[in-house]
Design a protein around this motif. Structure first.
Motif, PDB file in Angstrom:
ATOM      1  N   TYR A   1       9.058   0.012   2.298  1.00 18.69           N
ATOM      2  CA  TYR A   1       8.318   0.630   1.202  1.00 18.69           C
ATOM      3  C   TYR A   1       6.850   0.617   1.576  1.00 18.69           C
ATOM      4  N   VAL A   2       6.349   1.743   2.089  1.00 14.98           N
ATOM      5  CA  VAL A   2       4.965   1.853   2.536  1.00 14.98           C
ATOM      6  C   VAL A   2       4.448   3.249   2.206  1.00 14.98           C
ATOM      7  N   LEU A   3       3.128   3.408   2.251  1.00 15.54           N
ATOM      8  CA  LEU A   3       2.486   4.705   2.093  1.00 15.54           C
ATOM      9  C   LEU A   3       1.269   4.726   3.002  1.00 15.54           C
ATOM     10  N   ASP A   4       0.947   5.898   3.511  1.00 15.94           N
ATOM     11  CA  ASP A   4      -0.226   6.002   4.386  1.00 15.94           C
ATOM     12  C   ASP A   4      -1.504   6.100   3.565  1.00 15.94           C
TER      13      ASP A   4
ATOM     14  N   PRO B   1       1.106   1.000 -15.108  1.00 17.74           N
ATOM     15  CA  PRO B   1       1.582  -0.360 -15.368  1.00 17.74           C
ATOM     16  C   PRO B   1       3.056  -0.495 -15.029  1.00 17.74           C
ATOM     17  N   GLY B   2       3.401  -1.607 -14.411  1.00 12.02           N
ATOM     18  CA  GLY B   2       4.789  -1.862 -14.066  1.00 12.02           C
ATOM     19  C   GLY B   2       5.219  -1.299 -12.732  1.00 12.02           C
ATOM     20  N   ILE B   3       4.381  -0.450 -12.126  1.00  9.80           N
ATOM     21  CA  ILE B   3       4.726   0.144 -10.832  1.00  9.80           C
ATOM     22  C   ILE B   3       4.135  -0.695  -9.706  1.00  9.80           C
ATOM     23  N   GLU B   4       4.981  -1.111  -8.798  1.00 12.76           N
ATOM     24  CA  GLU B   4       4.550  -1.840  -7.611  1.00 12.76           C
ATOM     25  C   GLU B   4       4.076  -0.815  -6.583  1.00 12.76           C
ATOM     26  N   LEU B   5       2.770  -0.665  -6.444  1.00 11.77           N
ATOM     27  CA  LEU B   5       2.257   0.319  -5.500  1.00 11.77           C
ATOM     28  C   LEU B   5       2.537  -0.135  -4.072  1.00 11.77           C
ATOM     29  N   PRO B   6       2.839   0.810  -3.170  1.00 11.55           N
ATOM     30  CA  PRO B   6       3.284   0.431  -1.824  1.00 11.55           C
ATOM     31  C   PRO B   6       2.172  -0.142  -0.958  1.00 11.55           C
ATOM     32  N   PRO B   7       2.512  -1.059  -0.051  1.00 10.30           N
ATOM     33  CA  PRO B   7       1.558  -1.486   0.975  1.00 10.30           C
ATOM     34  C   PRO B   7       1.087  -0.278   1.784  1.00 10.30           C
ATOM     35  N   LEU B   8      -0.148  -0.341   2.281  1.00  5.72           N
ATOM     36  CA  LEU B   8      -0.760   0.810   2.944  1.00  5.72           C
ATOM     37  C   LEU B   8      -0.839   0.615   4.449  1.00  5.72           C
ATOM     38  N   ARG B   9      -0.561   1.704   5.177  1.00  2.00           N
ATOM     39  CA  ARG B   9      -0.703   1.729   6.633  1.00  2.00           C
ATOM     40  C   ARG B   9      -1.291   3.072   7.036  1.00  2.00           C
TER      41      ARG B   9
ATOM     42  N   ILE C   1      15.276   2.534  16.566  1.00  7.34           N
ATOM     43  CA  ILE C   1      14.097   3.235  17.083  1.00  7.34           C
ATOM     44  C   ILE C   1      13.019   3.266  16.000  1.00  7.34           C
ATOM     45  N   PRO C   2      11.730   3.294  16.393  1.00  6.80           N
ATOM     46  CA  PRO C   2      10.650   3.239  15.399  1.00  6.80           C
ATOM     47  C   PRO C   2      10.461   4.551  14.653  1.00  6.80           C
ATOM     48  N   VAL C   3       9.971   4.421  13.412  1.00  2.89           N
ATOM     49  CA  VAL C   3       9.654   5.555  12.538  1.00  2.89           C
ATOM     50  C   VAL C   3       8.210   5.390  12.083  1.00  2.89           C
ATOM     51  N   ILE C   4       7.405   6.438  12.225  1.00  2.00           N
ATOM     52  CA  ILE C   4       6.009   6.331  11.795  1.00  2.00           C
ATOM     53  C   ILE C   4       5.924   6.317  10.271  1.00  2.00           C
TER      54      ILE C   4
END
Length: 492
Positions: free
Chosen positions: A170-173, A201-209, A232-235
């Protein structure tokens, strides 16, 4: 012995595109899956997230089926910013609300401006609240669908949803996050907790990369579904227009990318934070980059609409007729605001106008007028970018609309600026593939996709378009009262 390759997939507004690319940049195969958006109410534009995953699976299986290439990494991108809310089990709660073509959040924008302060939003987030702002659309769901919103726990966009399905991450750029105004602090490069907790409120915002960073690796179940190798890796991926800029190397200070597609997008790379209420200021796709961006609500969408009205002739035939029509479309002038307009007009209730019609006008004239309307809008955006402090030194064109030559030539003639065309103009899926390749090799854009041709403006044509551009700029204020009244009727 099979080649090593990367898979790039982009989820667009009207289609999903996939490419299989060798590690030297050679395009091995490509495939497309066409789809449509849902328009459940005036100003509402949505899409079911199942379409994104189903089309990724289908594209992946088709492109890898011959078995002559070993996929070693996956690149992703998608239209955005979009709002897909899921519950705690990652089940989508409703269709995703799409980017600036969806104009439902007018009331929420007004309220948030009043509550948070327009100047403070611009200072912290880099741009004003507009129909492009994903945060305002989250607020709309909270206001209009409170029971559903109470179950919302996570926020996804097309690329991050595919990351989740492929890797479990669970990530977002950072770039996509910077378009969730007013949830992201563009100065601190992180979520701004006070406003995020107030609006979502109540939403777990994604870690950023960053877009090109690895989000994770393909899980066993995803490998079984897609035909990709497990592990295999996924960007992390990003918004399609920013992946398009990567695909043509348009991310140096002074570069301007023009994306010719269903909508037209402009991304100008600037040395630091610049803000203007008529534009979007964003974090770039790559670390350390900043952008001023603009976008039209329609461009190729209008030419596609005309083609359908004309009985679906080949685009080559329409381009031939438009070429014959000549500069000025025999006295026709169009405003391309068929779905409202984004930058620099920022008017969701703007509408299309076709001025100067006579009984002698032909299909070629109408089609030419649509191409020229987009070119005038590009010039309008370029003038806004430079007025905001931008310094455009190079223009690079990309996207399906660059094929055929006429559209890019008209844009160069209207703007008076040359445009570079690189060898491969597929766009976002190819840009995602490049970022994926850079996880496993030292791939560079100049080696992958060198400049093939430069479109240069014709001084005679540029001079002829000067007066027509002045008329184009006069047409919107002259007709806005009428078109706003008509838009209000359409919304009833």
């Amino acid at each position: 012995m099979s080649l090593n390759a990367v898979l790039g997939v982009d989820i667009g507004t009207s289609s999903s595109k996939g490419v299989l690319v060798g590690l030297d940049g050679t395009l091995l195969r490509s495939a497309v899956r066409e789809h449509t958006v849902e328009r459940p109410a005036p100003g509402h534009v949505e899409m079911d997230a199942d379409v994104w995953w189903d089309e990724f699976v289908s594209l992946s299986r088709e492109l890898t089926a011959p078995g002559d290439a070993a996929v070693v990494a996956v690149g992703l991108s998608g239209m955005g910013p979009c709002v897909l809310l899921t519950d705690a089990d990652d089940t989508p709660l409703r269709p995703a609300v799409l980017y600036g073509v969806d104009t439902r959040s007018v009331a929420q924008i007004a309220r948030l401006n009043e509550e948070l302060g327009t100047e403070e939003i611009r200072r912290r987030c880099g741009c004003d609240l507009t129909s492009q702002a994903a945060g305002a659309k989250i607020a709309w769901i909270a206001d209009e669908e409170p029971g559903l919103f109470a179950r919302a726990r996570r926020l996804y966009m097309p690329s991050s949803w595919l990351v989740r399905k492929l890797t479990g991450a669970y990530v977002l750029d950072h770039h996509s996050a910077s378009q969730t105004t007013p949830l992201y602090d563009t100065n601190a490069l992180q979520w701004y907790a006070p406003w995020a907790e107030r609006i979502a409120p109540g939403i777990e915002l994604p870690p950023l990369r960053w877009s090109g960073e690895a989000a994770g690796t393909v899980m066993a179940e995803a490998a079984r579904r897609t035909g990709l190798p497990a592990g295999i890796p996924v960007i992390t991926g990003t918004v399609d227009a920013w992946a398009e800029a990567v695909s043509v190397g348009a991310h140096q200070v002074g570069d301007l990318m023009l994306m010719y597609g269903t909508t037209m997008f402009l991304i100008h790379t600037v040395p630091g934070l610049l803000t203007d209420p008529a534009l979007w200021s964003t974090v770039g796709a790559l670390p350390g980059t900043r952008n001023l961006a603009g976008g039209m609500a329609t461009s190729g969408a209008v030419t596609g609409w005309l083609r359908e009205l004309f009985g679906d002739p080949d685009y080559a035939e329409l381009l031939r007729l438009a070429e014959k029509s000549g500069p000025g479309a025999n006295g026709l002038l169009m405003l391309p605001y068929f779905a409202g307009e984004r930058t620099p007009v920022m008017d969701p209730r703007a509408r299309g106008v076709l001025a100067g019609l006579s009984l002698s006008h032909t299909r070629g004239d109408l089609y030419r007028a649509a191409l020229e309307a987009t070119a005038y809008a590009v010039r309008h955006n370029i003038e806004a970018l430079e007025a905001a402090g931008g310094d455009i030194r190079r223009v690079v064109a990309v996207g399906g609309g660059t094929q055929g030559g006429l559209w890019t030539r008209i844009v160069s003639d209207v703007t008076g600026r040359p445009q570079e065309l690189r060898t491969t103009s597929i766009g976002a899926s190819y840009g995602g593939a490049l970022l994926a390749a850079q996880l496993v090799t030292d791939a560079s854009i100049d080696a992958w996709n060198p400049v093939r041709h430069t479109v240069t403006p014709s001084p005679d044509a540029t001079e002829r378009y000067e007066e027509l551009y002045d008329l184009y700029r006069a047409l919107y204020p002259a007709t806005a009262r009428v078109t706003h009244a008509l838009a209000a009727r359409q919304e009833r």
